[in-house]
Design a protein around this motif. Structure first.
Motif, short mmCIF file in Angstrom:
data_model
loop_
_atom_site.label_atom_id
_atom_site.label_comp_id
_atom_site.label_asym_id
_atom_site.label_seq_id
_atom_site.Cartn_x
_atom_site.Cartn_y
_atom_site.Cartn_z
N GLN A 285 0.85 -1.13 -0.08
CA GLN A 285 -0.02 -0.01 0.01
C GLN A 285 0.95 1.33 0.10
O GLN A 285 0.59 2.22 -0.72
CB GLN A 285 -0.98 0.04 1.28
CG GLN A 285 -1.96 -1.34 1.31
CD GLN A 285 -3.14 -0.78 0.47
OE1 GLN A 285 -3.31 0.24 -0.20
NE2 GLN A 285 -4.11 -1.49 0.45
N VAL A 286 1.83 1.30 0.73
CA VAL A 286 2.96 2.44 0.82
C VAL A 286 3.61 2.70 -0.46
O VAL A 286 3.67 3.80 -0.96
CB VAL A 286 3.72 2.41 2.04
CG1 VAL A 286 4.89 3.39 1.89
CG2 VAL A 286 2.94 2.43 3.32
N ASN A 287 3.97 1.63 -1.07
CA ASN A 287 4.61 1.66 -2.53
C ASN A 287 3.36 2.00 -3.42
O ASN A 287 3.97 2.79 -4.45
CB ASN A 287 5.19 0.30 -2.84
CG ASN A 287 6.58 0.16 -2.23
OD1 ASN A 287 7.20 0.85 -1.95
ND2 ASN A 287 6.80 -1.30 -1.84
N ALA A 288 2.30 1.75 -3.20
CA ALA A 288 1.10 2.29 -4.23
C ALA A 288 0.94 3.78 -4.24
O ALA A 288 0.25 4.35 -4.79
CB ALA A 288 0.01 1.23 -4.09
N ARG B 164 8.87 4.83 3.57
CA ARG B 164 8.15 6.39 3.66
C ARG B 164 7.50 6.42 4.79
O ARG B 164 6.99 5.42 5.62
CB ARG B 164 7.29 6.65 2.53
CG ARG B 164 6.87 8.05 2.25
CD ARG B 164 6.39 8.16 0.87
NE ARG B 164 5.23 7.16 0.42
CZ ARG B 164 4.09 7.22 0.41
NH1 ARG B 164 3.23 8.05 0.98
NH2 ARG B 164 3.31 6.15 0.03
N GLU B 165 7.46 7.59 5.29
CA GLU B 165 7.00 7.93 6.65
C GLU B 165 5.38 8.13 6.44
O GLU B 165 4.94 9.07 5.65
CB GLU B 165 7.46 9.23 7.53
CG GLU B 165 7.08 9.21 8.92
CD GLU B 165 7.86 10.43 9.57
OE1 GLU B 165 7.68 10.93 10.40
OE2 GLU B 165 9.23 10.60 9.18
N VAL B 166 4.57 7.18 6.80
CA VAL B 166 3.17 7.14 6.86
C VAL B 166 2.48 6.81 8.26
O VAL B 166 2.84 5.98 8.96
CB VAL B 166 2.75 5.89 5.86
CG1 VAL B 166 1.12 5.66 5.60
CG2 VAL B 166 3.48 6.22 4.50
N PRO B 167 1.66 7.91 8.51
CA PRO B 167 0.79 7.50 9.68
C PRO B 167 0.19 6.38 9.73
O PRO B 167 -0.41 6.09 8.64
CB PRO B 167 0.06 8.74 9.93
CG PRO B 167 0.22 9.65 8.87
CD PRO B 167 1.09 9.05 7.80
N VAL B 168 0.10 5.48 10.84
CA VAL B 168 -0.53 4.16 10.86
C VAL B 168 -1.52 4.44 11.93
O VAL B 168 -1.31 4.53 13.13
CB VAL B 168 0.33 3.11 11.38
CG1 VAL B 168 -0.53 1.79 11.74
CG2 VAL B 168 1.56 2.89 10.37
N LEU B 169 -2.83 4.18 11.67
CA LEU B 169 -3.96 4.21 12.63
C LEU B 169 -4.05 2.74 13.05
O LEU B 169 -3.92 1.86 12.31
CB LEU B 169 -5.09 4.64 11.91
CG LEU B 169 -5.18 6.12 11.62
CD1 LEU B 169 -6.48 6.61 10.81
CD2 LEU B 169 -5.15 7.23 12.68
N ALA B 170 -4.27 2.62 14.24
CA ALA B 170 -4.56 0.93 14.96
C ALA B 170 -6.23 0.90 14.83
O ALA B 170 -6.86 1.80 15.28
CB ALA B 170 -3.97 1.36 16.15
#
Lengths: 373, 373
Positions: free
Chosen positions: A174-177, A213-219
């Motif tokens: 997903q991050v790569n996309a 890449r820095e991507v916020p992660v919601l739990a």
């Protein structure tokens, strides 16, 4: 209260609320959280109506929409009508459902094909067009990498796009996309979920995407209290994505008998089963889920065919359960996570937000005391 | 760092480490945590030897022992020898194992009955006698309410008694029986575990026992980092009970090939299966667990009969795997939780404690920042 997600979405509390109910979305947004309307199984006309209603009720406060366009589904690329899809449902599955219902004294009326079961190649784009006529501040997508048109459109509109993942491998994809926010959803979550628990998944996903890449992660997964929100942030999450807790609020459209089941349920009363949508999703255990998980089960059909079998039956069951039909009450089920064990009262959604905020602050204080000398 | 459990056990960091390896127990205790020796499958003589070794190495610092006396097991009340138990293993299970091993090119040598599989009515009492000859500061018991003699003896010795639970109903039963500490173990845990995730189980257990008596709850299941310890405390736990993370430390006696499997594994490479002990326990997925979970499986035997089938086979498999036998390598497995996905390096146990303490403090700081205005 501030985390990167609060800045990004313009909210005070890092609490996102997924709901199919516009009232819940508006109530959470108005209370300082961020409501997200679940827009799957809406027609474009219905979605337009719901979003316009939300706009009228949130006074410019931020909210989002979740448009489920699965990466894989039966008939993908063939742009089939619901009726054409319905023709692909094998007779043995309909017979299995008829037999199951009959054993519980329920006889399904012959009805037209359930229109909510459609999953065409263009519906996602149509829903997206409707959505962007409204001031949404987030687009979310479940069930795989969002289609390219969704990513491109969100970028063009300057709206962050979020995607749900249940495993670190999916997070990397997903991050790569190009997604802007990840929602890492543990196995305890209601609805579609993977096998890994929230406690492990959050740090594992954060670790896996760090080099990219820095991507916020919601739990997501099991979170129905403020102390669990605090735990999520301790794990490194930017905030919490919730769903189940809103199902027993005053505003929710959950079938009344199902609400009673949820209030009485413990965390062990849910099951991860393919019996509703064709993909593993967590829901209340009931005679319905037992049957699909039993050795006699013919097996679930691929998405969206299973919904064409399950939804009309379970929606009819809900109407009978409400009238006190005991067979229907045994069958009745709905998506909910293990957090249902902590959901014991019906409250206004606004109060849930306020209580979560208070509980969140108390948990942070508890932890601060534990690290003091 | 202080939580009620730190005061109760005389430790600086609310971190308990369960291990079958005395070196790990001593290292964790010496680093400011609390080591707990897993004493099941020890003879009284072996246990005496191990505890004396620990005493020599911890300089009076606190440690404990975990004596597994299951509430229910095959032959309970009949005080059978291991040989008598072995006679109750049906021939089809031995044939299933022989066939499974043969498909992987492994032939099990005829060996005497595995003595570690004994589960007599008196072994628990004998192990307890040995244990209390040493200055243990905690007695733990898994698999049901501890036998009355264990509770009485611990009270008489002034040593707190802890019990593992995987559901709130079990927690209530344990508190009513008189245990002093609960270890609430989520489904992500290695070894025996229930269905409920740590994120949900901890608040649910705390809520359920509140009306009965104030009992500290340790969180277990998936915890291999300090941020997860912090999450546990945010959830209301008094501290963390860990197991898996010690399996890949320098001191651990884990079979070397299995250590390599663990370092390479993601959180999705474990499975909750009855195939090793007869009760659901989480372990690395392998050809062994696949076979017991497959439709051809004859089903697991009750405890301790399944261990009489599985342990000799899997211990022999370990020796072959170590020699590079590829069939044995496919079969090799060991208990470990989903946290295995976060275990990527072999380190000394002491360093693991220090890193967890640091990560714990950082997580607390992260949460403190999130609640600040």
């Amino acid at each position: 209260m501030k985390t990167p997600i609060c800045e990004m979405l313009g909210i005070e509390l890092p609490l996102l609320a997924f709901s199919h109910c516009r009232d819940v979305v508006a109530a959470v947004t108005n209370a300082g959280g961020f409501g997200v309307l679940g827009a799957s199984s809406h027609t474009p006309e219905q979605l337009e109506y719901e979003l316009a209603w939300i706009d009228e009720h949130v006074d410019g406060r931020p909210y989002g929409a979740d448009i489920v366009v699965p990466e894989k589904f039966e008939g993908k690329g063939q742009n089939l009508t619901v009726e054409q899809l319905a023709e692909r449902v094998p007779a043995d599955r309909r017979a299995f459902v008829d037999g199951l219902l009959a054993r519980h004294g329920v006889r399904l009326p012959a009805e037209p094909v359930w229109q909510g079961g459609g999953m065409s190649d263009t519906i996602g784009e149509e829903l997206l067009d409707v959505t962007f006529r409204h001031p949404v501040k987030l687009i979310a997508n479940a069930l795989g990498v969002p289609p390219q048109y969704m990513i491109d459109r969100a970028k063009a509109e300057g709206v962050p796009i979020a995607a749900l993942v249940g495993a670190k491998e999916h997070a990397v994809k997903q991050v790569n996309a190009g997604v802007d926010i990840l929602i890492a959803q543990g196995t305890e979550a209601g609805g579609h979920c993977g096998e890994v628990s929230t406690m492990v998944l959050i740090p594992e996903v954060i670790e896996a995407i760090r080099p990219i890449r820095e991507v916020p992660v919601l739990a997501a997964g099991g979170i129905v209290t403020g102390r669990q929100m605090a735990a999520a942030i301790a794990l490194g999450a930017a905030g919490a994505w919730t769903g189940s807790v809103w199902l027993t609020t005053e505003e929710a459209e959950t079938a009344p008998y199902t609400v009673q089941k949820m209030l009485a349920a413990s965390s062990r009363d849910t099951v991860r089963s393919k019996g509703r949508t064709g993909k593993p999703s967590r829901q209340l255990k009931s005679a319905w889920t037992d049957a699909w998980e039993s050795p006699d089960s013919p097996g679930a059909l691929p998405m969206p065919l299973q919904s064409l079998v399950s939804e009309p039956a379970l929606r009819y069951v809900d109407t009978l359960a409400e009238k006190g039909d005991s067979g229907a009450q045994e069958l009745a089920t709905y998506w909910v996570g293990q957090g249902v064990g902590l959901m014991n009262r019906v409250r206004p959604a606004r109060d849930v937000v306020y209580e979560m905020a208070e509980d969140f602050a108390e948990a942070a204080e508890r932890l601060a005391l534990a690290v003091e000398d």
